[in-house]
Scaffold this motif. Structure first.
Motif, PDB file in Angstrom:
ATOM      1  N   GLY A 165       0.830  -1.200   0.000  1.00 40.76           N
ATOM      2  CA  GLY A 165       0.000   0.000   0.000  1.00 40.76           C
ATOM      3  C   GLY A 165       0.861   1.245   0.000  1.00 40.76           C
ATOM      4  O   GLY A 165       2.046   1.193   0.358  1.00 40.76           O
ATOM      5  N   CYS A 166       0.272   2.371  -0.427  1.00 35.85           N
ATOM      6  CA  CYS A 166       1.014   3.625  -0.463  1.00 35.85           C
ATOM      7  C   CYS A 166       0.032   4.779  -0.249  1.00 35.85           C
ATOM      8  O   CYS A 166      -1.005   4.854  -0.914  1.00 35.85           O
ATOM      9  CB  CYS A 166       1.716   3.776  -1.805  1.00 35.85           C
ATOM     10  N   PRO A 167       0.360   5.672   0.692  1.00 36.56           N
ATOM     11  CA  PRO A 167      -0.578   6.757   1.017  1.00 36.56           C
ATOM     12  C   PRO A 167      -0.705   7.831  -0.059  1.00 36.56           C
ATOM     13  O   PRO A 167      -1.587   8.676   0.037  1.00 36.56           O
ATOM     14  CB  PRO A 167       0.018   7.372   2.288  1.00 36.56           C
ATOM     15  N   LYS A 168       0.150   7.841  -1.059  1.00 35.31           N
ATOM     16  CA  LYS A 168       0.093   8.883  -2.101  1.00 35.31           C
ATOM     17  C   LYS A 168      -1.025   8.575  -3.092  1.00 35.31           C
ATOM     18  O   LYS A 168      -1.734   7.579  -2.948  1.00 35.31           O
ATOM     19  CB  LYS A 168       1.442   8.969  -2.825  1.00 35.31           C
ATOM     20  N   HIS A 169      -1.143   9.390  -4.135  1.00 32.37           N
ATOM     21  CA  HIS A 169      -2.222   9.113  -5.102  1.00 32.37           C
ATOM     22  C   HIS A 169      -1.797   9.563  -6.503  1.00 32.37           C
ATOM     23  O   HIS A 169      -2.529  10.287  -7.178  1.00 32.37           O
ATOM     24  CB  HIS A 169      -3.526   9.782  -4.667  1.00 32.37           C
ATOM     25  N   CYS A 170      -0.611   9.131  -6.943  1.00 28.20           N
ATOM     26  CA  CYS A 170      -0.099   9.543  -8.257  1.00 28.20           C
ATOM     27  C   CYS A 170      -1.066   9.084  -9.360  1.00 28.20           C
ATOM     28  O   CYS A 170      -1.592   7.964  -9.302  1.00 28.20           O
ATOM     29  CB  CYS A 170       1.281   8.954  -8.482  1.00 28.20           C
ATOM     30  N   SER A 171      -1.242   9.945 -10.356  1.00 30.35           N
ATOM     31  CA  SER A 171      -2.298   9.691 -11.342  1.00 30.35           C
ATOM     32  C   SER A 171      -1.984   8.530 -12.283  1.00 30.35           C
ATOM     33  O   SER A 171      -2.876   7.951 -12.884  1.00 30.35           O
ATOM     34  CB  SER A 171      -2.530  10.958 -12.170  1.00 30.35           C
ATOM     35  N   PHE A 172      -0.693   8.173 -12.413  1.00 25.61           N
ATOM     36  CA  PHE A 172      -0.315   7.115 -13.368  1.00 25.61           C
ATOM     37  C   PHE A 172      -0.173   5.762 -12.681  1.00 25.61           C
ATOM     38  O   PHE A 172       0.200   4.772 -13.309  1.00 25.61           O
ATOM     39  CB  PHE A 172       1.036   7.467 -14.022  1.00 25.61           C
ATOM     40  N   CYS A 173      -0.454   5.703 -11.368  1.00 18.11           N
ATOM     41  CA  CYS A 173      -0.139   4.496 -10.594  1.00 18.11           C
ATOM     42  C   CYS A 173      -1.420   3.886 -10.033  1.00 18.11           C
ATOM     43  O   CYS A 173      -2.304   4.598  -9.546  1.00 18.11           O
ATOM     44  CB  CYS A 173       0.803   4.877  -9.463  1.00 18.11           C
ATOM     45  N   SER A 174      -1.492   2.553 -10.067  1.00 14.26           N
ATOM     46  CA  SER A 174      -2.703   1.874  -9.600  1.00 14.26           C
ATOM     47  C   SER A 174      -2.565   1.389  -8.156  1.00 14.26           C
ATOM     48  O   SER A 174      -3.554   0.977  -7.548  1.00 14.26           O
ATOM     49  CB  SER A 174      -3.001   0.684 -10.506  1.00 14.26           C
ATOM     50  N   VAL A 175      -1.341   1.432  -7.630  1.00 15.53           N
ATOM     51  CA  VAL A 175      -1.086   0.817  -6.333  1.00 15.53           C
ATOM     52  C   VAL A 175      -2.000   1.339  -5.222  1.00 15.53           C
ATOM     53  O   VAL A 175      -2.571   0.579  -4.451  1.00 15.53           O
ATOM     54  CB  VAL A 175       0.409   1.030  -5.960  1.00 15.53           C
ATOM     55  N   TRP A 176      -2.156   2.664  -5.149  1.00 16.86           N
ATOM     56  CA  TRP A 176      -2.943   3.222  -4.043  1.00 16.86           C
ATOM     57  C   TRP A 176      -4.407   2.845  -4.155  1.00 16.86           C
ATOM     58  O   TRP A 176      -5.131   2.805  -3.160  1.00 16.86           O
ATOM     59  CB  TRP A 176      -2.765   4.743  -3.961  1.00 16.86           C
ATOM     60  N   ARG A 177      -4.873   2.520  -5.372  1.00 17.80           N
ATOM     61  CA  ARG A 177      -6.270   2.112  -5.521  1.00 17.80           C
ATOM     62  C   ARG A 177      -6.436   0.608  -5.301  1.00 17.80           C
ATOM     63  O   ARG A 177      -7.432   0.179  -4.743  1.00 17.80           O
ATOM     64  CB  ARG A 177      -6.764   2.474  -6.922  1.00 17.80           C
ATOM     65  N   ASP A 210       8.597  -3.391  -2.069  1.00 14.77           N
ATOM     66  CA  ASP A 210       7.500  -2.626  -1.477  1.00 14.77           C
ATOM     67  C   ASP A 210       7.005  -1.581  -2.463  1.00 14.77           C
ATOM     68  O   ASP A 210       7.748  -1.100  -3.299  1.00 14.77           O
ATOM     69  CB  ASP A 210       7.993  -1.916  -0.218  1.00 14.77           C
ATOM     70  N   ASP A 211       5.739  -1.195  -2.273  1.00 19.17           N
ATOM     71  CA  ASP A 211       5.230  -0.093  -3.078  1.00 19.17           C
ATOM     72  C   ASP A 211       5.993   1.174  -2.700  1.00 19.17           C
ATOM     73  O   ASP A 211       6.369   1.964  -3.559  1.00 19.17           O
ATOM     74  CB  ASP A 211       3.734   0.100  -2.809  1.00 19.17           C
ATOM     75  N   ASN A 212       6.199   1.367  -1.404  1.00 25.26           N
ATOM     76  CA  ASN A 212       6.873   2.564  -0.919  1.00 25.26           C
ATOM     77  C   ASN A 212       7.469   2.250   0.451  1.00 25.26           C
ATOM     78  O   ASN A 212       6.734   2.077   1.425  1.00 25.26           O
ATOM     79  CB  ASN A 212       5.844   3.705  -0.832  1.00 25.26           C
ATOM     80  N   ILE A 263      11.173   3.981  -3.056  1.00 28.60           N
ATOM     81  CA  ILE A 263      10.917   4.953  -1.999  1.00 28.60           C
ATOM     82  C   ILE A 263      10.523   6.289  -2.620  1.00 28.60           C
ATOM     83  O   ILE A 263      10.899   6.567  -3.771  1.00 28.60           O
ATOM     84  CB  ILE A 263      12.202   5.090  -1.148  1.00 28.60           C
ATOM     85  N   THR A 264       9.787   7.123  -1.886  1.00 27.67           N
ATOM     86  CA  THR A 264       9.490   8.453  -2.438  1.00 27.67           C
ATOM     87  C   THR A 264      10.635   9.421  -2.111  1.00 27.67           C
ATOM     88  O   THR A 264      11.394   9.213  -1.170  1.00 27.67           O
ATOM     89  CB  THR A 264       8.172   9.041  -1.875  1.00 27.67           C
ATOM     90  N   MET A 265      10.669  10.501  -2.894  1.00 24.78           N
ATOM     91  CA  MET A 265      11.756  11.476  -2.769  1.00 24.78           C
ATOM     92  C   MET A 265      11.764  12.169  -1.408  1.00 24.78           C
ATOM     93  O   MET A 265      12.769  12.713  -0.973  1.00 24.78           O
ATOM     94  CB  MET A 265      11.578  12.515  -3.872  1.00 24.78           C
ATOM     95  N   PHE A 301      -0.123  14.532 -10.168  1.00 28.02           N
ATOM     96  CA  PHE A 301      -0.465  14.601  -8.731  1.00 28.02           C
ATOM     97  C   PHE A 301       0.732  14.266  -7.850  1.00 28.02           C
ATOM     98  O   PHE A 301       0.611  13.551  -6.861  1.00 28.02           O
ATOM     99  CB  PHE A 301      -1.621  13.644  -8.367  1.00 28.02           C
ATOM    100  N   LYS A 302       1.907  14.726  -8.249  1.00 27.72           N
ATOM    101  CA  LYS A 302       3.093  14.378  -7.462  1.00 27.72           C
ATOM    102  C   LYS A 302       3.810  15.644  -7.022  1.00 27.72           C
ATOM    103  O   LYS A 302       5.041  15.740  -7.093  1.00 27.72           O
ATOM    104  CB  LYS A 302       4.009  13.469  -8.310  1.00 27.72           C
ATOM    105  N   GLU A 303       3.041  16.590  -6.523  1.00 22.00           N
ATOM    106  CA  GLU A 303       3.637  17.870  -6.135  1.00 22.00           C
ATOM    107  C   GLU A 303       4.560  17.745  -4.926  1.00 22.00           C
ATOM    108  O   GLU A 303       5.290  18.680  -4.618  1.00 22.00           O
ATOM    109  CB  GLU A 303       2.550  18.909  -5.839  1.00 22.00           C
ATOM    110  N   PHE A 304       4.506  16.580  -4.234  1.00 21.85           N
ATOM    111  CA  PHE A 304       5.404  16.423  -3.086  1.00 21.85           C
ATOM    112  C   PHE A 304       6.854  16.211  -3.535  1.00 21.85           C
ATOM    113  O   PHE A 304       7.777  16.271  -2.730  1.00 21.85           O
ATOM    114  CB  PHE A 304       4.933  15.279  -2.170  1.00 21.85           C
ATOM    115  N   ASN A 305       7.079  15.966  -4.828  1.00 23.14           N
ATOM    116  CA  ASN A 305       8.446  15.875  -5.361  1.00 23.14           C
ATOM    117  C   ASN A 305       9.036  17.272  -5.538  1.00 23.14           C
ATOM    118  O   ASN A 305       8.294  18.233  -5.760  1.00 23.14           O
ATOM    119  CB  ASN A 305       8.432  15.211  -6.737  1.00 23.14           C
TER     120      ASN A 305
END
Ligand code: B12
Ligand code: SF4
Length: 513
Positions: A165-177, A210-212, A263-265, A301-305
């Motif tokens: 699982g991953c708490p983010k919600h990037c538009s190109f990624c299905s993992v969080w859904r 891991d997803d993240n 991992i995320t940035m 949707f990756k403004e946290f980068n």
């Protein structure tokens, strides 16, 4: 009756980079009374149909990229009189395809760890349902894999999952859904136990699949504190503490072990975390950089980068703290222009990346991008060989388009060629040799060179090339390079490696060395 588990692939390299974990997890979930499952990973070699006998059960795991091949295998198995069951992310999203095109008797949606034994039992009794919902099981229910069934001399890296699982919600990624936004971590005890088993067998390179790997950021905790949400703070701190506990224990494993993760940035802001990673010998991480511009990041949707000047600094922080970065970039975003390619190449070099991958924008099912794209077709998508492009994975690879959403200023061919150009530039001999300075010995530098070339052959030339002759040549070269490369990952088994049991401060029984 035998159980077969098949990881489908059109392309077989003879050697695999990373073990497909699901095969060995499902093997662990298979009821013992039917003996050890027969495992076929087609990324190594194609399945031998004669292995399948009438009445056998054939489990096929598919993601979107190998769905078409998976359905060929399923039809073949059904014709041979076997029971055919599909699982994996693609079957979870499109179960009907498995029935219509893949000869399925049943489909498992979601996690297979718990539900697989019931599916097998029902098939044996003749009471199988069509759809089983494995759901999202909790971290404690994840099964350790049957590594004793994995061939020792075919893979470079084994894979162990520590969190889903991953708490983010990037538009190109299905993992969080599909896997959910709530992280589902495994207890460090069971993770360590599995890794010890792998080291006993002779695997010393482990991908933490891991997803993240960094599911709780410092910002998440600060935000919860600001909101005065004590329960949330406690929950987040507990996950963070368990991450540190895991890394402390990884650090105590035999010193020749090497880990890699995704991992995320944001981890670049958390130098305490990076230092713990270095001590744990998590020597590298895939970081989704995606785009070098703020507009590009906003569109996914990756403004946290970070973007702009900050980006190189943030990525360099990983390296300064001993964690090498495999930077992952996407080309073909709406804000990309012709000069984005050169800017990305320059950034990749300036940011001290050890490896990089450059992928072309693909709308994967289950993502926000896919939904938007499918909607934009107004129910009337163009067709290739009669198949709507919104089901592009069903189009034979030789005629499948390389990109799907028309770009405002560049043609698909231009994006493909420029992407290829970035791979060529980043993986040019001179560039690789400069980067190889990160390893101290000449032997190490030569190994780095081989691995860089293999990576490029496997992921660039077989992936984005349109020319089938070039793809075939790339596969041949990759097969040839893979054999010496795999040797570099070989380790002497350590069957004597002990798992000592000691009490943890919390009172829980735990494992250490
Ligand atoms: C590690 C990983 C990789 C690694 C290793 C791949 C490998 N050899 O295993 C690397 C980095 C190489 C990789 C590459 C890619 N990956 Co990847 N990867 C993952 C990741 C993070 C974990 C996979 C894993 O090992 N999970 C652990 C196992 C135990 O879980 P599982 O596979 O889901 O299996 C469980 C269930 O699905 C089910 N199940 C699965 N199969 C079956 C079969 C049966 C019969 C049954 C009953 C149940 C069942 O039961 C299992 C146990 O619970 C997933 C994300 C994810 N959450 O799955 C993405 C993911 C699978 N990858 C994805 C993508 C897009 C890619 C790439 C295309 C990326 C790229 N652009 O290059 C490439 C493709 C490579 C290839 N040709 O296969 C997407 C797939 C999306 C889709 N719709 O298909 C995912 C979901 C991530 C995402 N961002 O959306 N990947
Ligand atoms: S791309 Fe990475 S950070 Fe974004 S949702 Fe997917 S797993 Fe999470």
């Amino acid at each position: 009756m035998r159980i077969h588990l098949v990881n489908p692939s059109d392309t077989s390299f003879g050697i695999g980079v990373i073990t497909p974990r699901w095969l060995y997890v499902l093997a662990a979930a298979s009821p013992v009374e039917h003996g050890d499952p027969v495992i076929t990973d087609e990324t190594l070699e194609q399945i031998h149909p004669e292995l399948i006998q009438p009445g056998d059960i054939v489990g096929i795991g598919i993601h979107t990229g190998n769905a078409l091949r998976g359905m060929q295998v399923g039809r073949m198995a059904r014709e041979r009189g076997a029971w055919v069951v599909y699982g994996g992310i693609h079957a979870s999203l499109y179960p009907e395809e498995a029935f219509e095109l893949g000869g399925a008797h049943a489909v498992v949606k979601g996690d297979g760890d718990v539900v697989w034994a019931k599916v097998v039992a029902d098939l044996v009794k003749g009471t199988a349902q069509k759809i089983y919902d494995g759901g999202r099981i909790s971290g404690e229910q994840f099964l350790p894999a049957r590594w004793d069934l994995a061939p020792r001399n075919r893979y470079m890296w084994a894979s162990v999952q520590t969190v889903r699982g991953c708490p983010k919600h990037c538009s190109f990624c299905s993992v969080w859904r599909t896997d959910g936004q709530k992280p589902r971590p495994r207890e460090s005890d069971v993770v360590i136990e599995e890794i010890v088993q792998l080291r006993r067998l002779g695997f010393r390179f482990i991908a933490l699949a891991d997803d993240n790997f960094y599911p709780v950021t410092l910002t998440d905790i600060q935000l919860a504190q600001k909101q005065g949400n004590a329960h949330r703070v406690e929950e987040l701190q507990a996950i963070r503490s368990e991450r540190f506990a895991l890394m402390e224990r990884l650090a105590k494993l035999p010193p020749d072990m090497v880990f890699f993760t995704q991992i995320t940035m944001e981890a670049g802001e958390d130098t305490q975390f990076l230092d713990a990673m270095r001590k744990a010998r998590i020597k590298g991480a895939l970081v989704g950089v995606e785009s070098v511009t703020a507009e590009g990041l906003k569109s996914v949707f990756k403004e946290f980068n970070s973007a702009g000047a900050d980006l190189a600094t943030r990525l360099n922080t990983f390296k300064e703290h001993g964690v090498h970065v495999l930077g992952s970039f996407i080309f073909g975003l709406p804000s990309d222009r012709a000069d984005t390619f050169a800017a990305t190449t320059a950034l990749a070099k300036k940011a001290g990346l050890t490896f990089a991958q450059f992928v072309m924008m693909t709308p994967f099912p289950g993502t926000v991008d896919f939904d938007r794209w499918e909607k934009s077709m107004n129910g009337n998508p163009p067709r290739v060989d009669g198949i709507p492009i919104t089901r592009y994975w069903l189009i034979p690879a030789s005629v499948r388009p390389k990109m799907f959403s028309p770009h405002e200023t560049m043609s698909t061919e231009e994006i493909r060629e420029r992407t290829q150009g970035v791979w060529d530039s980043f993986y040019g001999m001179r560039e690789i040799w400069i980067r190889s300075k990160c390893v101290p010995t000449l032997r190490g530098r030569l190994a780095f060179l081989f691995i860089s070339k293999l990576y490029r052959q496997m992921y660039a030339n077989t992936g984005i090339s349109t020319d089938s002759a070039r793809r075939q040549k790339a596969t041949r070269v990759a097969r040839w390079l893979a054999v010496p490369c795999r040797k570099l990952f070989e380790a002497k088994p350590m069957p004597e490696l002990e798992v000592a049991v000691v009490p943890r401060p919390s009172g829980l029984t735990s494992i250490t060395y």
